[in-house]
Write an enzyme that holds these catalytic residues in place. Structure first.
Site, mmCIF file in Angstrom:
data_model
loop_
_atom_site.group_PDB
_atom_site.id
_atom_site.type_symbol
_atom_site.label_atom_id
_atom_site.label_comp_id
_atom_site.label_asym_id
_atom_site.label_seq_id
_atom_site.Cartn_x
_atom_site.Cartn_y
_atom_site.Cartn_z
ATOM 1 N N ARG A 177 0.861 -1.185 0.000
ATOM 2 C CA ARG A 177 0.000 0.000 0.000
ATOM 3 C C ARG A 177 0.894 1.230 0.000
ATOM 4 N NH1 ARG A 177 -2.137 0.798 5.249
ATOM 5 N NH2 ARG A 177 -0.766 2.594 5.331
ATOM 6 N N HIS A 181 -3.240 4.954 4.645
ATOM 7 C CA HIS A 181 -4.437 4.109 4.711
ATOM 8 C C HIS A 181 -5.671 4.899 4.306
ATOM 9 C CE1 HIS A 181 -7.505 1.341 6.047
ATOM 10 N NE2 HIS A 181 -8.041 2.344 6.714
ATOM 11 N N TYR A 190 4.955 5.352 10.740
ATOM 12 C CA TYR A 190 5.223 3.970 11.153
ATOM 13 C C TYR A 190 6.003 3.141 10.124
ATOM 14 C CZ TYR A 190 0.735 3.455 8.640
ATOM 15 O OH TYR A 190 -0.271 3.531 7.719
HETATM 16 C C1 LIG Z 1 -14.469 -4.996 12.270
HETATM 17 C C2 LIG Z 1 -13.589 -3.780 12.068
HETATM 18 N N1 LIG Z 1 -12.527 -3.583 12.889
HETATM 19 C C3 LIG Z 1 -11.730 -2.511 12.719
HETATM 20 C C4 LIG Z 1 -11.984 -1.615 11.710
HETATM 21 C C5 LIG Z 1 -11.070 -0.405 11.510
HETATM 22 N N2 LIG Z 1 -10.297 -0.585 10.284
HETATM 23 C C6 LIG Z 1 -10.656 0.015 9.130
HETATM 24 S S1 LIG Z 1 -9.648 -0.374 7.882
HETATM 25 C C7 LIG Z 1 -8.696 -1.366 8.854
HETATM 26 C C8 LIG Z 1 -7.493 -2.081 8.302
HETATM 27 C C9 LIG Z 1 -7.850 -3.070 7.269
HETATM 28 O O1 LIG Z 1 -6.693 -3.597 6.734
HETATM 29 P P1 LIG Z 1 -6.697 -4.539 5.502
HETATM 30 O O2 LIG Z 1 -7.825 -5.524 5.625
HETATM 31 O O3 LIG Z 1 -5.339 -5.093 5.347
HETATM 32 O O4 LIG Z 1 -7.093 -3.611 4.258
HETATM 33 P P2 LIG Z 1 -6.312 -2.384 3.594
HETATM 34 O O5 LIG Z 1 -7.017 -1.147 4.084
HETATM 35 O O6 LIG Z 1 -4.872 -2.469 3.992
HETATM 36 O O7 LIG Z 1 -6.483 -2.557 2.129
HETATM 37 C C10 LIG Z 1 -9.186 -1.378 10.163
HETATM 38 C C11 LIG Z 1 -8.577 -2.130 11.275
HETATM 39 C C12 LIG Z 1 -13.114 -1.844 10.876
HETATM 40 N N3 LIG Z 1 -13.420 -1.027 9.860
HETATM 41 N N4 LIG Z 1 -13.882 -2.948 11.060
#
Ligand SMILES: Cc1ncc(C[n+]2csc(CCOP(=O)(O)OP(=O)(O)O)c2C)c(N)n1
Length: 289
Positions: A177, A181, A190
Site C-alpha cells: 500500500r 491508509h 510507522y
Molecule cells: C471490524 C472492524 N474492525 C476494525 C476496523 C477499523 N479498520 C478500518 S480499515 C482497517 C485495516 C484493514 O486492513 P486490511 O484488511 O489489510 O485492508 P487495507 O485497508 O490495507 O487494504 C481497520 C482495522 C473496521 N473497519 N472494522
C-alpha cells in the site's frame, strides 16, 4: 465488497456520475444517502454494497455462492479483502463454510503488508494468507499482485475452476500500500519513507503495465495525457453536477428496509417532521421534506 475495489464497478459500467452521486448522497444515489461515502452498491451490476466492517463481506459472499450453486447458475461470487481482513474471525468462518459447502467463490486477498499501521508481522506468523486457504481445504494460489497480467491470468483460471469444478479458490495477491491508509493516516509515522518511495517508483505496477503496452505499440504518452485530461474533466463535471443535485426526500430515511413501513418507523417519521417544524432554524431552508 471491501472499499478498495471501485475499479470492478467501473469496469461493469457504473458511471462517474453514479460514483459522484453516491459520494454526495443526493437524489441520484441508488442508496439515497443511507450509506457512508464510497460505500457503493449496485443491484443491477451484481455488486453488493461495500462493507467497511472488516471481513464481514466474506461470509456473505459464501452465502451468495452457495445460493448460486443451489440454483445451478453458471456463475460464481467474488469477494475482496486485505491482509487485515484475514486476521478477523469472519475470514476463518467463511473459508471453512466455503470449503465444506463447495461453494463457487473467489476469495481475492490483497496482501499489501499493512492493516492501517499494523504490519503483517504483527498480525500473523504463517507464510502469508495462502497457506491458510490450503489448511481449510481451499485451493489457493499466491501471485505477484503488482503484475497485472499474472493477476489477470490467475483470476481468469480461478474463476473457470470455481464455476466448472464448483469449489472455492483463494488468491493471495502480494502488493504494497503505497498511499496512506486513509486521509486521516500519515504512514510515514510507522514506516520508512525510502521503503514507500521504492514501491512508488521502481515497483509501481502501473508503470510496469504501461511499459508493456507501450512496447507493443498499444499505448503512448500522448494517449496517456489525452486520457488523463478527458477523465479529469468528466470527473470534475460529475462532481459539480452531483454537488448541486438535491438531497433525497426525508421519507427515504424510512423506506426500503421493510416491504411495508412498520408503525414504529412511521411514528418516527411523524416525530421528525414535527421536530423540524418546531426547530426550523436547525435545518437548511432547502431541506427536502
Ligand atoms: C471490524 C472492524 N474492525 C476494525 C476496523 C477499523 N479498520 C478500518 S480499515 C482497517 C485495516 C484493514 O486492513 P486490511 O484488511 O489489510 O485492508 P487495507 O485497508 O490495507 O487494504 C481497520 C482495522 C473496521 N473497519 N472494522
Amino acid at each position: 465488497m471491501q472499499y478498495r475495489e471501485p475499479g470492478v464497478l467501473l469496469w461493469r459500467g457504473f458511471t462517474l456520475e453514479q460514483f459522484a452521486n453516491q459520494c454526495f448522497s443526493n437524489r441520484g444515489d441508488d442508496c439515497r444517502g443511507r450509506q457512508m461515502p464510497i460505500h457503493y452498491g449496485s443491484k443491477k451490476l451484481n455488486y453488493l454494497t461495500v462493507a467497511s466492517t472488516i471481513a464481514s463481506q466474506l461470509p456473505h459472499a459464501v452465502g451468495v455462492a452457495y445460493s448460486l450453486k443451489m440454483d445451478g447458475k453458471d456463475a460464481c461470487a467474488v469477494t475482496y479483502f486485505g491482509d487485515g481482513g484475514s486476521s478477523e474471525g469472519d475470514f476463518h468462518a467463511a473459508l471453512n463454510f466455503a470449503a465444506v459447502t463447495e461453494a463457487p467463490v473467489l476469495f481475492i486477498c490483497r496482501n499489501n503488508g499493512w492493516a492501517i499501521s499494523t504490519p503483517t508481522s504483527d498480525q500473523f506468523r504463517s507464510d502469508g494468507i495462502v497457506v491458510r486457504g490450503e489448511a481449510y481445504g481451499v485451493r489457493s494460489i499466491r501471485v505477484d499482485g503488482n503484475d497485472t497480467l499474472a493477476l489477470y491470468s490467475a483470476v481468469r483460471a480461478a474463476r473457470e475452476m470455481a464455476i466448472c469444478e464448483q469449489r472455492p479458490i483463494l488468491i493471495e495477491a502480494m502488493t504494497y500500500r503505497v498511499g496512506h491508509h486513509s486521509t486521516s493516516d500519515d504512514s510515514t509515522k510507522y514506516r520508512p519513507v525510502d521503503e514507500i518511495e521504492l514501491w512508488r517508483s521502481a515497483r509501481d505496477p502501473i508503470t510496469r503495465f504501461r511499459k508493456w503496452i507501450e512496447s507493443n505499440g498499444w499505448w503512448s504518452s500522448e494517449a496517456e495525457s489525452e486520457l488523463r485530461s478527458n477523465v479529469r474533466k468528466q470527473l470534475l463535471d460529475a462532481i459539480q453536477v452531483a454537488e448541486r443535485t438535491e438531497k433525497p426526500p426525508l421519507v427515504d430515511m424510512f423506506t426500503d428496509v421493510y416491504d411495508a413501513v412498520p408503525s414504529n418507523l412511521s411514528e418516527q417519521e411523524k416525530w421528525l417532521r414535527e421536530t423540524i417544524k418546531i426547530h426550523p432554524q436547525d435545518y437548511p431552508s432547502d431541506f427536502p421534506l
